[in-house]
Design an enzyme around this catalytic site. Sequence first.
Site, PDB file in Angstrom:
ATOM      1  N   ASN A   1      -4.558  12.166 -16.140  1.00  0.00           N
ATOM      2  CA  ASN A   1      -6.701  11.731 -16.117  1.00  0.00           C
ATOM      3  C   ASN A   1      -6.429  11.990 -14.978  1.00  0.00           C
ATOM      4  OD1 ASN A   1      -7.796  14.125 -18.271  1.00  0.00           O
ATOM      5  ND2 ASN A   1      -5.586  12.405 -20.103  1.00  0.00           N
TER       6      ASN A   1
ATOM      7  N   ASP B   1      -1.162   3.638 -25.288  1.00  0.00           N
ATOM      8  CA  ASP B   1      -0.022   4.891 -25.125  1.00  0.00           C
ATOM      9  C   ASP B   1      -1.040   6.360 -25.236  1.00  0.00           C
ATOM     10  OD1 ASP B   1       1.529   5.720 -23.817  1.00  0.00           O
ATOM     11  OD2 ASP B   1       3.676   5.415 -24.919  1.00  0.00           O
TER      12      ASP B   1
ATOM     13  N   GLU C   1      -1.548   5.678 -19.273  1.00  0.00           N
ATOM     14  CA  GLU C   1      -2.151   7.338 -20.150  1.00  0.00           C
ATOM     15  C   GLU C   1      -1.173   8.399 -18.444  1.00  0.00           C
ATOM     16  OE1 GLU C   1      -4.842  10.558 -17.858  1.00  0.00           O
ATOM     17  OE2 GLU C   1      -4.075   8.761 -17.385  1.00  0.00           O
ATOM     18  N   TRP C   2      -0.359   8.252 -17.914  1.00  0.00           N
ATOM     19  CA  TRP C   2       0.807   8.373 -16.938  1.00  0.00           C
ATOM     20  C   TRP C   2       0.252   9.057 -15.869  1.00  0.00           C
ATOM     21  CZ3 TRP C   2       1.475  11.163 -22.326  1.00  0.00           C
ATOM     22  CH2 TRP C   2       2.087  10.337 -23.121  1.00  0.00           C
ATOM     23  N   GLY C   3      -1.025   8.686 -15.713  1.00  0.00           N
ATOM     24  CA  GLY C   3      -1.963   9.407 -14.630  1.00  0.00           C
ATOM     25  C   GLY C   3      -2.175  11.019 -14.822  1.00  0.00           C
TER      26      GLY C   3
ATOM     27  N   ASP D   1       7.578   8.867 -17.070  1.00  0.00           N
ATOM     28  CA  ASP D   1       8.130   7.560 -17.050  1.00  0.00           C
ATOM     29  C   ASP D   1       9.114   7.139 -15.931  1.00  0.00           C
ATOM     30  OD1 ASP D   1       7.355   7.087 -19.808  1.00  0.00           O
ATOM     31  OD2 ASP D   1       8.176   7.183 -21.231  1.00  0.00           O
TER      32      ASP D   1
HETATM   33  C1  GLA Z   1       5.948   6.434 -23.436  1.00  0.00           C
HETATM   34  C2  GLA Z   1       5.438   5.460 -22.413  1.00  0.00           C
HETATM   35  C3  GLA Z   1       6.684   4.522 -21.976  1.00  0.00           C
HETATM   36  C4  GLA Z   1       7.140   4.324 -23.537  1.00  0.00           C
HETATM   37  C5  GLA Z   1       6.864   4.342 -24.704  1.00  0.00           C
HETATM   38  C6  GLA Z   1       7.611   4.143 -25.981  1.00  0.00           C
HETATM   39  O1  GLA Z   1       6.585   7.507 -23.086  1.00  0.00           O
HETATM   40  O2  GLA Z   1       5.233   6.053 -21.530  1.00  0.00           O
HETATM   41  O3  GLA Z   1       6.145   3.192 -21.424  1.00  0.00           O
HETATM   42  O4  GLA Z   1       5.992   3.030 -24.130  1.00  0.00           O
HETATM   43  O5  GLA Z   1       6.301   6.025 -24.000  1.00  0.00           O
HETATM   44  O6  GLA Z   1       7.466   5.424 -27.182  1.00  0.00           O
END
Ligand code: GLA
Length: 387
Positions: free
Chosen positions: A171, A134, A167-169, A189
């Site tokens: 970078n 993460d 890394e949620w996109g 998320d």
């Molecule tokens: C981030 C991630 C989620 C999950 C939480 C855990 O938000 O994107 O998928 O793993 O952390 O805290």
Amino acid sequence: MCTYGQKFDRLAKTPPMGWNSWNKFGCDVNEKMIREIADAMVSTGMKDAGYLYVNIDDCWHGKRDSLGFIHPAPDRFPSGMKALADYVHSKGLMLGIYSDVGALTCGGKPGSRGHEYQDAITYAQWGIDYLKYDWCNTDGINAIGAYTTMRDAIYSAGRPMVFSICEWGVNKPWLWAKDVGHLWRITGDIELCFDCKVGHDPWFNWGVMNIIDKQEVLRNYSGPGHWNDPDMLEVGNGMAVNEDRTHFSMWCMFAAPLISGNDIRNMSNETKEILTNKEVIAIDQDSLGYEGFKYSAKDSVEIWFKPLINDDWAMCILNRSLKLHSVSFDWKNEVVYDNLSKRYAAFDKTVYSLSNLWTKKDEGTTTEELKAELPGHDVLMLRLNKM
Ligand code: GLA
């Protein structure tokens, strides 16, 4: 001798399938639940349908010891991770774990910063098969460097692990992560909703339709061994059955990793039928590994195609609105061309038989116009079998 500079490249040739604790249980994880989930993977038919990884998300952690080695929380994982991995393996399944690039995870537990090689060795000794990594608490850290460091740490530890970049996109990992990880998140998320976006200043959580729109433009970057990840499934967590079906269908059209996120120990038959529909899963797991693309969009109805092996295609008609729509598709007037695979379907020349993947009925062939009534937030999903 240590070897650096690569990922384990035989893994995830089709999108990884499994289960993860986060969407349903958040930080409330313990070994008893993980064992029960492993049992349920087998007894519900999830394992038979292809789900392999049992992934523990955030908050399994206890403390680092005086030498810096991480241990699981002793009250919730009293038998330790090695025993848990042995149990999961005894069921023919794999065990996944979670860490974070920063010094703390998103849930405030110890992250891997400064301990990357030590953690990778620890995970390998435990028998871990999958690491989700993460991106919380990373101010000032270079993403490519950080994820490459953990990739190299895993490789030098010597146990093959799927490496899931979370890394949620931020970078644009689709531009650099092909040789670093096996999958990378493309958004923040997922939110448990069909069509909404929820602000958590400064970031957002995204509903199913919002994620679809973000993933659509990234299809050129995904393929065997390196997948765009539109996040874990919310099937069975509270949306309407047709919305769950649509969510699952579109993830399969995207060749997305299928990581279920519900309590599979206690799921309804409807949820189980969605998650274990082998014909729909076959669209996701098709060995060519192409993501689908949007062919047309009109009045909230979208038509998506995905090229498959043996010159077959998947087709998904998606009704984004709440209104019932009458849809029709007159094959002889349509030509589907995919610029990425260079695949081409001219329906006036080639005939396909049509299998409805949700009703499991034959729908004739492409010689007759397709007509259907499509309820709101639902899909019509077909396999086009070349005749
Ligand atoms: C981030 C991630 C989620 C999950 C939480 C855990 O938000 O994107 O998928 O793993 O952390 O805290």
